[in-house]
Scaffold this active site. Structure first.
Site, PDB file in Angstrom:
ATOM      1  N   LYS A  15       0.961  -1.245  -0.138  1.00  0.00           N
ATOM      2  CA  LYS A  15       0.126  -0.251  -0.027  1.00  0.00           C
ATOM      3  C   LYS A  15       0.834   1.267  -0.011  1.00  0.00           C
ATOM      4  CE  LYS A  15      -2.160  -1.519   3.905  1.00  0.00           C
ATOM      5  NZ  LYS A  15      -1.547  -2.543   4.478  1.00  0.00           N
ATOM      6  N   ARG A  66      -9.427  -0.325   9.377  1.00  0.00           N
ATOM      7  CA  ARG A  66      -9.515  -0.564   9.298  1.00  0.00           C
ATOM      8  C   ARG A  66     -10.357  -2.089  10.302  1.00  0.00           C
ATOM      9  NH1 ARG A  66      -3.500  -0.547   9.306  1.00  0.00           N
ATOM     10  NH2 ARG A  66      -2.118  -1.864   9.652  1.00  0.00           N
ATOM     11  N   ARG A 117      11.942  -7.553   4.120  1.00  0.00           N
ATOM     12  CA  ARG A 117      11.401  -5.785   4.550  1.00  0.00           C
ATOM     13  C   ARG A 117      12.427  -5.289   5.862  1.00  0.00           C
ATOM     14  NH1 ARG A 117       5.439  -2.488   4.948  1.00  0.00           N
ATOM     15  NH2 ARG A 117       5.475  -3.523   7.105  1.00  0.00           N
ATOM     16  N   ARG A 172      10.982  -1.757  12.554  1.00  0.00           N
ATOM     17  CA  ARG A 172       9.744  -1.469  12.943  1.00  0.00           C
ATOM     18  C   ARG A 172       9.686  -3.209  13.994  1.00  0.00           C
ATOM     19  NH1 ARG A 172       5.120  -0.859   9.003  1.00  0.00           N
ATOM     20  NH2 ARG A 172       4.183  -1.475  10.210  1.00  0.00           N
ATOM     21  N   ARG A 177      -0.699 -10.156  13.333  1.00  0.00           N
ATOM     22  CA  ARG A 177      -0.975  -8.583  12.599  1.00  0.00           C
ATOM     23  C   ARG A 177      -2.557  -9.262  11.328  1.00  0.00           C
ATOM     24  NH1 ARG A 177       4.363  -5.602  10.933  1.00  0.00           N
ATOM     25  NH2 ARG A 177       3.131  -4.628   9.717  1.00  0.00           N
TER      26      ARG A 177
HETATM   27  P1  ADP Z   1       1.168  -2.712   7.670  1.00  0.00           P
HETATM   28  O1  ADP Z   1       0.818  -1.169   6.604  1.00  0.00           O
HETATM   29  O2  ADP Z   1       2.190  -2.584   8.486  1.00  0.00           O
HETATM   30  O3  ADP Z   1       0.149  -3.834   8.478  1.00  0.00           O
HETATM   31  P2  ADP Z   1       0.866   0.085   9.773  1.00  0.00           P
HETATM   32  O4  ADP Z   1       2.149   1.353   9.481  1.00  0.00           O
HETATM   33  O5  ADP Z   1      -0.289   0.642   8.367  1.00  0.00           O
HETATM   34  O6  ADP Z   1       1.016  -1.248   8.947  1.00  0.00           O
HETATM   35  O7  ADP Z   1       0.124  -0.047  11.036  1.00  0.00           O
HETATM   36  C1  ADP Z   1       0.919  -0.539  12.612  1.00  0.00           C
HETATM   37  C2  ADP Z   1       0.537  -0.415  13.225  1.00  0.00           C
HETATM   38  O8  ADP Z   1      -0.387   0.614  13.911  1.00  0.00           O
HETATM   39  C3  ADP Z   1      -0.987  -1.845  13.570  1.00  0.00           C
HETATM   40  O9  ADP Z   1      -0.480  -3.287  13.952  1.00  0.00           O
HETATM   41  C4  ADP Z   1      -2.058  -0.978  14.382  1.00  0.00           C
HETATM   42  O10 ADP Z   1      -1.211  -1.239  15.607  1.00  0.00           O
HETATM   43  C5  ADP Z   1      -1.606   0.454  14.128  1.00  0.00           C
HETATM   44  N1  ADP Z   1      -2.586   0.938  13.544  1.00  0.00           N
HETATM   45  C6  ADP Z   1      -1.999   1.847  11.972  1.00  0.00           C
HETATM   46  N2  ADP Z   1      -3.475   2.089  11.414  1.00  0.00           N
HETATM   47  C7  ADP Z   1      -4.568   1.928  12.986  1.00  0.00           C
HETATM   48  C8  ADP Z   1      -6.026   1.584  12.269  1.00  0.00           C
HETATM   49  N3  ADP Z   1      -6.429   2.616  11.346  1.00  0.00           N
HETATM   50  N4  ADP Z   1      -6.235   1.092  12.976  1.00  0.00           N
HETATM   51  C9  ADP Z   1      -6.140   0.702  14.395  1.00  0.00           C
HETATM   52  N5  ADP Z   1      -4.523   0.915  14.887  1.00  0.00           N
HETATM   53  C10 ADP Z   1      -4.045   0.689  13.299  1.00  0.00           C
END
Ligand code: ADP
Length: 190
Positions: A13, A88, A127, A135, A146
């Site tokens: 994404k 999400r 990654r 991270r 996740r």
């Molecule tokens: P990825 O795209 O690699 O799944 P993100 O960078 O979008 O990861 O998100 C990392 C973490 O941040 C998630 O695992 C969650 O804990 C938190 N997070 C991000 N966006 C949201 C959201 N919209 N609602 C709840 N938690 C979120």
């Protein structure tokens, strides 16, 4: 042009959002990036989010929605935005519609980048190995969680947008260029 980029962790994404913001002169709104910034700055919000993120769980809808509410009214969003990593949960999607409705803004399209689970695991492990900024949530144990959380809490969001006739799915297992071309094909129908 207001878009949502949808897909599991590691779907690409962020990579695709980078290409789109340049091409269409719109902004990317990544709730993950926003949260990581709060953690880095050591804000109260960041402190609350840190341990949740490290476990690969979702930060509360309330926190996320208040962050989005503030972000979406900034002038740089006027020309359009790409939501990345948000909504999400079903509740976040419903709240987003309420927020946008009041502002007379609408989501045009939701683009799902789909990738098989075994490939996601490989990508994220890679990654984690290559990235300079490590991270805490990019390791296989947390990644598995996740993905579990994605299936349980986030997949229902797809159905929500499907029912609204806004969902477009593309194959995220092609090259970055091909995925990007497929997305742009969908956007030219706007
Ligand atoms: P990825 O795209 O690699 O799944 P993100 O960078 O979008 O990861 O998100 C990392 C973490 O941040 C998630 O695992 C969650 O804990 C938190 N997070 C991000 N966006 C949201 C959201 N919209 N609602 C709840 N938690 C979120």
């Amino acid at each position: 042009m207001n878009l949502i980029l949808f897909g599991p962790p590691g779907a690409g994404k962020g990579t695709q959002a980078d290409i789109l913001i340049k091409k269409y002169n719109i902004v990317q709104i990544s709730t993950g990036d926003m949260l990581r910034e709060e953690v880095k700055l050591g804000t109260q919000l960041g402190k609350a989010a840190k341990s949740i993120m490290e476990k690969g769980n979702l930060v509360s809808d309330q926190i996320i929605i208040s962050m989005i509410k503030k972000r979406i009214i900034k002038p740089d969003c006027k020309n359009g935005f790409i939501l990345d990593g948000f909504p999400r949960t079903l509740q976040q999607a419903i709240d987003l519609d309420n927020i946008l409705g009041k502002l007379n803004i609408y989501i045009d399209k939701v683009i799902e980048i789909s990738v098989d689970e075994d490939i996601l695991l490989k990508r994220i492990t890679k990654r984690a190995l290559e990235s300079k900024i490590t991270r805490d949530d990019d390791n296989s144990k947390i990644l598995n969680n996740r993905i579990v959380v994605y299936k349980k809490d986030t997949l229902p969001v797809l159905k929500y947008y499907k029912n609204l006739n806004k969902l477009y799915s593309i194959d995220g297992m092609q090259s970055v260029e091909r995925v990007s071309k497929d997305i742009q094909k969908i956007l030219t129908w706007l």
